[in-house]
Design a protein around this motif. Structure first.
Motif, PDB file in Angstrom:
ATOM      1  N   MET A   1      46.706 -39.576  76.036  1.00  0.00           N
ATOM      2  CA  MET A   1      48.162 -39.682  76.037  1.00  0.00           C
ATOM      3  C   MET A   1      48.800 -38.921  77.198  1.00  0.00           C
ATOM      4  SD  MET A   1      48.909 -41.730  73.624  1.00  0.00           S
ATOM      5  CE  MET A   1      50.628 -41.466  73.171  1.00  0.00           C
ATOM      6  N   HIS A   2      48.015 -38.100  77.907  1.00  0.00           N
ATOM      7  CA  HIS A   2      48.502 -37.440  79.118  1.00  0.00           C
ATOM      8  C   HIS A   2      48.380 -38.359  80.336  1.00  0.00           C
ATOM      9  CE1 HIS A   2      48.428 -33.469  77.121  1.00  0.00           C
ATOM     10  NE2 HIS A   2      47.317 -33.897  76.576  1.00  0.00           N
ATOM     11  N   ASN A   3      47.635 -39.436  80.188  1.00  0.00           N
ATOM     12  CA  ASN A   3      47.242 -40.240  81.337  1.00  0.00           C
ATOM     13  C   ASN A   3      48.332 -41.220  81.740  1.00  0.00           C
ATOM     14  OD1 ASN A   3      45.725 -42.677  82.634  1.00  0.00           O
ATOM     15  ND2 ASN A   3      44.254 -40.989  82.706  1.00  0.00           N
ATOM     16  N   ALA A   4      48.429 -41.501  83.019  1.00  0.00           N
ATOM     17  CA  ALA A   4      49.468 -42.401  83.519  1.00  0.00           C
ATOM     18  C   ALA A   4      49.333 -43.805  82.955  1.00  0.00           C
ATOM     19  CB  ALA A   4      49.428 -42.444  85.048  1.00  0.00           C
ATOM     20  N   HIS A   5      48.102 -44.243  82.668  1.00  0.00           N
ATOM     21  CA  HIS A   5      47.924 -45.562  82.063  1.00  0.00           C
ATOM     22  C   HIS A   5      48.651 -45.638  80.722  1.00  0.00           C
ATOM     23  CE1 HIS A   5      44.197 -45.716  84.675  1.00  0.00           C
ATOM     24  NE2 HIS A   5      44.766 -46.866  84.954  1.00  0.00           N
TER      25      HIS A   5
ATOM     26  N   SER B   1      43.998 -41.407  68.020  1.00  0.00           N
ATOM     27  CA  SER B   1      43.216 -40.480  67.201  1.00  0.00           C
ATOM     28  C   SER B   1      43.447 -39.068  67.719  1.00  0.00           C
ATOM     29  CB  SER B   1      41.729 -40.846  67.235  1.00  0.00           C
ATOM     30  OG  SER B   1      41.231 -40.826  68.553  1.00  0.00           O
ATOM     31  N   ASN B   2      43.927 -38.206  66.848  1.00  0.00           N
ATOM     32  CA  ASN B   2      44.330 -36.860  67.251  1.00  0.00           C
ATOM     33  C   ASN B   2      43.384 -35.823  66.658  1.00  0.00           C
ATOM     34  OD1 ASN B   2      45.730 -34.589  68.086  1.00  0.00           O
ATOM     35  ND2 ASN B   2      47.258 -34.724  66.448  1.00  0.00           N
ATOM     36  N   ASN B   3      42.444 -35.359  67.482  1.00  0.00           N
ATOM     37  CA  ASN B   3      41.567 -34.269  67.049  1.00  0.00           C
ATOM     38  C   ASN B   3      41.900 -32.952  67.758  1.00  0.00           C
ATOM     39  OD1 ASN B   3      40.406 -34.507  69.608  1.00  0.00           O
ATOM     40  ND2 ASN B   3      38.684 -35.727  68.870  1.00  0.00           N
ATOM     41  N   GLY B   4      43.004 -32.958  68.495  1.00  0.00           N
ATOM     42  CA  GLY B   4      43.472 -31.726  69.116  1.00  0.00           C
ATOM     43  C   GLY B   4      42.748 -31.325  70.383  1.00  0.00           C
ATOM     44  N   LEU B   5      41.869 -32.217  70.884  1.00  0.00           N
ATOM     45  CA  LEU B   5      41.086 -31.888  72.074  1.00  0.00           C
ATOM     46  C   LEU B   5      41.152 -33.015  73.098  1.00  0.00           C
ATOM     47  CD1 LEU B   5      37.854 -30.429  70.428  1.00  0.00           C
ATOM     48  CD2 LEU B   5      39.484 -29.137  71.813  1.00  0.00           C
TER      49      LEU B   5
ATOM     50  N   GLY C   1      49.192 -28.584  70.504  1.00  0.00           N
ATOM     51  CA  GLY C   1      50.236 -29.175  69.672  1.00  0.00           C
ATOM     52  C   GLY C   1      51.088 -30.223  70.347  1.00  0.00           C
ATOM     53  N   TRP C   2      50.653 -30.720  71.508  1.00  0.00           N
ATOM     54  CA  TRP C   2      51.448 -31.698  72.261  1.00  0.00           C
ATOM     55  C   TRP C   2      51.709 -32.965  71.470  1.00  0.00           C
ATOM     56  CZ3 TRP C   2      54.766 -32.016  75.931  1.00  0.00           C
ATOM     57  CH2 TRP C   2      54.973 -33.200  76.661  1.00  0.00           C
ATOM     58  N   MET C   3      50.730 -33.402  70.688  1.00  0.00           N
ATOM     59  CA  MET C   3      50.912 -34.644  69.927  1.00  0.00           C
ATOM     60  C   MET C   3      51.989 -34.506  68.857  1.00  0.00           C
ATOM     61  SD  MET C   3      49.242 -37.223  70.994  1.00  0.00           S
ATOM     62  CE  MET C   3      49.444 -38.241  69.548  1.00  0.00           C
ATOM     63  N   SER C   4      52.277 -33.287  68.428  1.00  0.00           N
ATOM     64  CA  SER C   4      53.313 -33.102  67.407  1.00  0.00           C
ATOM     65  C   SER C   4      54.703 -33.392  67.944  1.00  0.00           C
ATOM     66  CB  SER C   4      53.259 -31.670  66.856  1.00  0.00           C
ATOM     67  OG  SER C   4      53.600 -30.728  67.862  1.00  0.00           O
TER      68      SER C   4
ATOM     69  N   TYR D   1      46.529 -40.938  63.995  1.00  0.00           N
ATOM     70  CA  TYR D   1      45.573 -40.428  63.008  1.00  0.00           C
ATOM     71  C   TYR D   1      45.413 -38.928  63.245  1.00  0.00           C
ATOM     72  CZ  TYR D   1      44.349 -45.392  62.584  1.00  0.00           C
ATOM     73  OH  TYR D   1      44.381 -46.749  62.395  1.00  0.00           O
ATOM     74  N   ASP D   2      46.122 -38.125  62.483  1.00  0.00           N
ATOM     75  CA  ASP D   2      46.057 -36.678  62.629  1.00  0.00           C
ATOM     76  C   ASP D   2      44.847 -36.106  61.893  1.00  0.00           C
ATOM     77  OD1 ASP D   2      48.409 -36.116  64.187  1.00  0.00           O
ATOM     78  OD2 ASP D   2      49.623 -36.564  62.409  1.00  0.00           O
TER      79      ASP D   2
END
Length: 252
Positions: free
Chosen positions: A143-147, A172-176, A184-187, A230-231
């Motif tokens: 989710m950080h990626n420009a794509h 899929s969010n495994n925090g890594l 916590g960026w996905m939050s 998916y947290d």
């Protein structure tokens, strides 16, 4: 899929296998392959093998699926997906080949949603049914990626203009992100996107199934994009056999 992952690690240790990124911890995402129609478009993040296996089980026997995956891990020319070019998911007419390039599968997924919808509107032939869903999965690091960002932006613009864009972005969010924590960026996702976001506990099978079903149904009925997160997913091994997993994972 847990067995495939561990066997891939063993094969690599013996010098016979050449791909050790695996799905351990994300087995419950097999619900994706059960809930999507066979003629829905599917482009999977490289960890989401369970979804591909579940989809293939509807048309192939388990022994054939396992043999094909083994061929992929040893980069065999008999691998039906890439024929020895890579280890990738895919392998049927509606499952699109995805390599390990972060989020590169996201923009084409939006393109399929927009393009096929426009083709039906113009009365042109399309591979997909008028009520199809374009499902694409990513890891939280992607989710950080420009794509990913460009794909989300295009989907947001389509929704703003009222264009049909039946896309589900499943994260899929495994925090890594490989070995780097996301802090916590996905939050903060709901604050950063205008798309509707659905969340579930990725370690709860019933929650995964029900929320995935809801996201797919909403995208299909509205012809509009959805984000599905998916947290609370565990990472049972390091990113791959080549990294120092003991440096960032506990023994538990």
């Amino acid at each position: 899929t847990f067995a495939l992952h561990t066997e891939a690690r063993l094969a690599a240790a013996m010098g016979e296998g050449f791909y050790t990124i695996g799905p351990c911890g994300e087995e419950l995402l097999g619900a994706i392959g059960i809930l999507l129609r066979q003629d829905d478009a599917l482009a999977l993040h490289y960890r989401h093998l369970a979804a591909q296996v579940a989809r293939h089980l509807r048309s192939k026997d388990l022994d054939a699926i396992l043999l094909d995956r083994a061929r992929s891990h040893v980069v065999s020319v008999n691998d039906p997906v890439t024929h020895g070019a890579h280890c990738a998911l895919g392998g049927d007419d509606y499952s699109f080949v995805v390599t390990s390039t972060l989020a590169s599968q996201a923009p084409p997924a939006v393109g399929r949603a927009l393009g096929s919808s426009l083709a039906h509107q113009l009365g042109l032939p399309s591979k997909f049914q008028p009520d199809f869903v374009s499902f694409v999965s990513l890891g939280d690091g992607s989710m950080h990626n420009a794509h990913a960002l460009s794909a989300l932006n295009l989907a947001e613009y389509a929704m703003h203009r009222g264009f049909k864009c039946p896309t589900v972005f499943a994260v899929s969010n495994n925090g890594l992100s490989i070995s780097f924590p996301d802090h916590g960026w996905m939050s903060t996702l709901e604050q950063r996107t205008s798309l509707p976001v659905l969340r579930c506990n990725g370690s709860d099978l019933l929650d995964v199934y029900a929320t995935t079903e809801q996201a797919i149904a909403q995208a299909r009925s509205s012809s509009q994009p959805r984000v599905l997160v998916y947290d609370n997913l565990p990472r049972r091994f390091g990113h791959a056999a080549t990294d120092r997993q003991a440096a960032y994972l506990s023994s538990e």
